[in-house]
Scaffold this active site. Structure first.
Site, short mmCIF file in Angstrom:
data_model
loop_
_atom_site.label_atom_id
_atom_site.label_comp_id
_atom_site.label_asym_id
_atom_site.label_seq_id
_atom_site.Cartn_x
_atom_site.Cartn_y
_atom_site.Cartn_z
N ARG A 58 1.03 -1.36 0.44
CA ARG A 58 -0.11 -0.03 -0.18
C ARG A 58 0.81 1.12 -0.50
O ARG A 58 0.54 2.03 -0.82
CB ARG A 58 -0.70 0.15 1.60
CG ARG A 58 -2.27 1.31 1.42
CD ARG A 58 -3.38 1.60 2.07
NE ARG A 58 -2.64 1.33 3.86
CZ ARG A 58 -3.36 0.92 4.24
NH1 ARG A 58 -4.82 0.42 4.36
NH2 ARG A 58 -2.64 1.35 6.01
N LYS A 157 -2.34 6.76 0.90
CA LYS A 157 -1.82 7.29 2.40
C LYS A 157 -1.22 8.54 2.84
O LYS A 157 0.08 7.97 2.95
CB LYS A 157 -1.75 6.65 2.97
CG LYS A 157 -2.54 6.09 4.57
CD LYS A 157 -2.29 5.00 5.36
CE LYS A 157 -2.05 4.85 6.55
NZ LYS A 157 -3.40 5.31 7.75
N GLU A 190 -16.41 6.41 5.99
CA GLU A 190 -15.12 6.38 6.54
C GLU A 190 -14.63 6.92 7.52
O GLU A 190 -15.55 8.54 7.91
CB GLU A 190 -14.20 6.06 6.29
CG GLU A 190 -12.86 6.81 5.54
CD GLU A 190 -11.78 6.54 4.96
OE1 GLU A 190 -11.34 5.32 5.71
OE2 GLU A 190 -11.09 7.11 4.27
N1 PMP Z 1 -9.22 5.10 7.21
C1 PMP Z 1 -8.02 6.09 7.89
C2 PMP Z 1 -8.42 7.36 6.99
C3 PMP Z 1 -7.68 5.74 7.84
O1 PMP Z 1 -6.57 6.80 8.28
C4 PMP Z 1 -6.68 4.22 8.58
C5 PMP Z 1 -5.73 4.24 9.20
N2 PMP Z 1 -4.96 4.74 10.39
C6 PMP Z 1 -8.04 3.36 8.47
C7 PMP Z 1 -9.74 3.99 7.58
C8 PMP Z 1 -7.91 2.35 8.45
O2 PMP Z 1 -6.87 1.23 7.74
P1 PMP Z 1 -6.15 0.35 7.88
O3 PMP Z 1 -6.48 -0.69 8.67
O4 PMP Z 1 -4.89 -0.07 7.08
O5 PMP Z 1 -5.03 1.14 9.49
#
Ligand code: PMP
Length: 291
Positions: A58, A157, A190
């Site tokens: 990622r 990200k 989200e």
């Molecule tokens: N959405 C956002 C905006 C995030 O920053 C994160 C990670 N903190 C997630 C979802 C969750 O992603 P992951 O399960 O890969 O940590």
């Protein structure tokens, strides 16, 4: 703090280890000046990094999307993470790889930045106090929407989290623990740092990737776990109505793991207590990470 030496913590920058207080990069770095860069948040449990390959993939995809070339191969970065954890004596912790565009001038031209900085920080983490896992979170929808997918796509990200920080501030002002962000169409996207799931009549529901969300690695793991338990999973557009009328709701993220939500915008979700399906999935998830 299990297996963690607080003093003498090392930070990795471009292949060299620095004392925490001496780990510094230039004030001309476009990561600092413009949030121009990418990052990851990874956990290790029992000395083993959880989903390391997925996180590295990622990170490289985020970098590719913003036309940033990470100056070392995936395998080398993965090894640097594992080595740093060992050096810092960290068995249960959190890892933060960051890649910035590097030092440029005060203009926006990325071609002036020739030296991307690769940073790895390790630390311990506890996102929410234990009581929230027992009692559940109170969240609210906020006015700040998730980044439009045609701007910097939320699947990247990137170091530019200001939108999410503003959303979280709105939630804090409303005495809530998390901010539920909608997308440009008014659908559920989200939370500021976590993906969202609903349980409705035994079905698991979560917004699809094209709702404009980060493709959470915990989200993907939970979908797999649920399917493995013969649960139907729907990745479909959801509205606030779906949240208010859900039987259960929970959030997923590397730092948060799986955390129940019991209230949204003042409406009690289901019985107002963390639900049985959430509990089962959390149990399965914690067993998996500790395997
Ligand atoms: N959405 C956002 C905006 C995030 O920053 C994160 C990670 N903190 C997630 C979802 C969750 O992603 P992951 O399960 O890969 O940590």
């Amino acid at each position: 703090m299990r297996g963690f030496r607080r003093d003498n913590v090392k930070v990795y920058i471009n292949g060299t280890l620095h004392e925490k207080d001496d780990a510094k990069i230039s004030v001309y770095d476009h990561g600092l000046l413009y949030g121009d860069g990418v990052f990851e948040g990874i956990r290790c449990y029992n000395g083993k990094v959880f989903k390391l390959k997925e996180h590295i993939d990622r990170l490289f995809e985020s970098a590719r999307s913003i036309a940033l070339e990470i100056p070392l191969p995936k395998e080398q970065l993965a090894q640097a993470i594992v080595d740093l954890l060992k050096t810092n004596g960290l068995k249960d912790g959190y890892i933060r790889p960051v890649v910035t565009r590097g030092m440029g001038n005060l203009g926006l031209d990325a071609r002036k930045c020739s030296n991307p900085q690769v940073i790895i920080i390790t630390d311990t983490i506890a996102l929410y106090p234990a009581e929230f896992y027992d009692r559940g979170l109170d969240i609210c929808t906020v006015a700040t929407i998730r980044n439009h997918p045609d701007a910097v796509n939320p699947r990247v990200k990137s170091l530019n989290y200001l939108n999410n920080i503003m959303a979280r501030m709105e939630a804090t002002l409303a005495n809530c623990q998390e901010a539920l962000m909608l997308n440009h169409k008014g659908e559920i996207a989200e939370c500021s740092g976590d993906n969202i799931f609903l349980v409705k009549r035994g079905l698991l529901r979560t917004p699809p990737l094209d709702a404009g969300i980060l493709e959470g690695i915990t989200r993907n793991t939970v979908i797999e776990l649920a399917k493995g338990a013969k649960m139907e999973v729907q990745e479909i557009p959801l509205t606030r109505h779906d949240v208010y009328t859900a039987d259960e709701c929970f959030l997923t993220g590397t730092a948060a793991e799986i955390v129940p939500v019991v209230k949204c915008d003042g409406r009690m979700i289901g019985s107002g207590k963390p639900g049985a399906v959430t509990g089962k999935l959390r149990e399965r998830f914690m067993a998996l990470v500790r395997q």
